[in-house]
Design an enzyme around this catalytic site. Structure first.
Site, PDB file in Angstrom:
ATOM      1  N   HIS A 178       0.831  -1.204   0.000  1.00 30.07           N
ATOM      2  CA  HIS A 178       0.000   0.000   0.000  1.00 30.07           C
ATOM      3  C   HIS A 178       0.865   1.253   0.000  1.00 30.07           C
ATOM      4  O   HIS A 178       2.045   1.202   0.371  1.00 30.07           O
ATOM      5  CB  HIS A 178      -0.868   0.054   1.271  1.00 30.07           C
ATOM      6  N   CYS A 265      -2.494  -0.004  10.130  1.00 29.64           N
ATOM      7  CA  CYS A 265      -3.551  -0.911   9.629  1.00 29.64           C
ATOM      8  C   CYS A 265      -4.534  -1.344  10.695  1.00 29.64           C
ATOM      9  O   CYS A 265      -5.637  -1.777  10.364  1.00 29.64           O
ATOM     10  CB  CYS A 265      -2.965  -2.204   9.081  1.00 29.64           C
TER      11      CYS A 265
HETATM   12  C1  CIR Z   1      -3.686  -7.936   3.255  1.00 31.10           C
HETATM   13  O1  CIR Z   1      -2.886  -8.400   2.438  1.00 31.10           O
HETATM   14  O2  CIR Z   1      -4.712  -7.364   2.897  1.00 31.10           O
HETATM   15  C2  CIR Z   1      -3.387  -8.124   4.723  1.00 31.10           C
HETATM   16  N1  CIR Z   1      -2.759  -9.366   4.935  1.00 31.10           N
HETATM   17  C3  CIR Z   1      -2.525  -6.990   5.237  1.00 31.10           C
HETATM   18  C4  CIR Z   1      -3.202  -5.666   5.171  1.00 31.10           C
HETATM   19  C5  CIR Z   1      -2.386  -4.594   5.768  1.00 31.10           C
HETATM   20  N2  CIR Z   1      -3.090  -3.364   5.725  1.00 31.10           N
HETATM   21  C6  CIR Z   1      -2.527  -2.168   5.627  1.00 31.10           C
HETATM   22  O3  CIR Z   1      -1.330  -2.070   5.478  1.00 31.10           O
HETATM   23  N3  CIR Z   1      -3.312  -1.110   5.631  1.00 31.10           N
END
Ligand code: CIR
Length: 274
Positions: A178, A265
């Site tokens: 991201h 997150c």
């Molecule tokens: C994903 O791949 O969607 C999750 N395992 C990790 C999401 C992390 N979110 C973020 O950095 N905002």
């Protein structure tokens, strides 16, 4: 004793008044089946992840947040990463449509909680967008064109935020999940950045603190009022942040990092006036 002061032993502390809310979501028992894009799959100690998450929540409380923890969704291994489900501004919350199909069900409970407090907008199908791609710095919003966020998502999001008077800039992201894996706000004028993953030229008007070259994953820091919350895994970059005068509290999020998550997150931070 003034309001907000309390006596502990012989010393007086001014307690932080709780003016922020943090919405979090419990670690799923199925977290081992999380989405992964740029990190290899290794076993996750889910009990330890839950402990780390609880300690993260306590840190936010100590920094003045009231915590509202939503239960983990059934069959939602990634639901602890609540940031990806919504972008909360003072005027409106925009419910995301996550780029990973396995994560789309996560938004329902978050929207249900938010809709009683604030106006709701939505990213509508077939567009996709993850909240991890959205960095808000004052009235400027930077949005990552990552593999999770589509052009239609960018277009829909722009229409909403420009209506409310924000400026929006699209940023190309390479090599990470991201935008906020590559750059995040350490203050209104300071950004923490990994220049390998995002072009520093796009942020010329900010003071940039670069991650230490041996800490490529270190560009995600979370603002909580005037404080910063940061992963304990990046001591060299931490020194750089402290060196520019930041007040930083570190947290151990090693198990959450195995699921490709970082500090921003795991919460949605908002003014408690909402
Ligand atoms: C994903 O791949 O969607 C999750 N395992 C990790 C999401 C992390 N979110 C973020 O950095 N905002």
């Amino acid at each position: 004793m003034r309001r907000g002061e309390r006596e502990t032993g012989r010393r007086y502390h001014v307690a932080r008044m709780s003016s922020l809310m943090a919405v979090t979501r419990a670690v799923s028992p199925q977290m081992g089946a999380c989405q992964l894009t740029h990190v290899p799959r290794v076993p996750i100690d889910v009990a330890l992840a839950a402990e780390q998450h609880a300690a993260y929540e306590r840190t936010l409380e100590q920094l003045g947040c009231t915590i509202h923890r939503l239960p983990a969704g059934a069959d939602m291994p990634d639901s602890v990463f609540i940031e990806d489900t919504a972008v909360v501004l003072d005027e409106i919350s925009i419910i995301m449509r996550p780029g990973a199909a396995s994560r789309r069900g996560e938004t329902t409970a978050v929207e249900e909680w938010l809709k009683h407090r604030i106006l709701i907008g939505r990213i509508e199908p077939p567009a996709t967008m993850d909240g991890g791609d959205v960095m808000v710095v004052g009235r400027s919003i930077f949005v990552g064109a990552s593999s999770r966020t589509s052009q239609a998502g960018l277009d829909q999001f722009r229409a909403i935020v420009e209506y409310f008077g924000y400026s929006m800039t699209i940023i190309e992201v390479r090599g990470c999940l991201h935008l906020k894996s590559a750059v995040s706000a350490a203050g209104e004028e300071t950004l923490l950045i990994n220049p390998r993953w995002v072009s520093a030229d796009r942020f010329a008007e900010y003071r940039l603190v670069a991650v230490h070259p041996e800490e490529q994953l270190a560009a995600n820091v979370m603002r909580v009022g005037e404080d910063l919350v940061y992963s304990a895994a990046y001591p060299r970059t931490l020194e750089c942040l402290v060196g520019v005068g930041a007040r930083v509290t570190t947290v151990d999020v090693s198990e959450l990092a195995k699921a490709e998550g970082a500090v921003t997150c795991c919460s949605l931070i908002m003014n408690s006036a909402l």
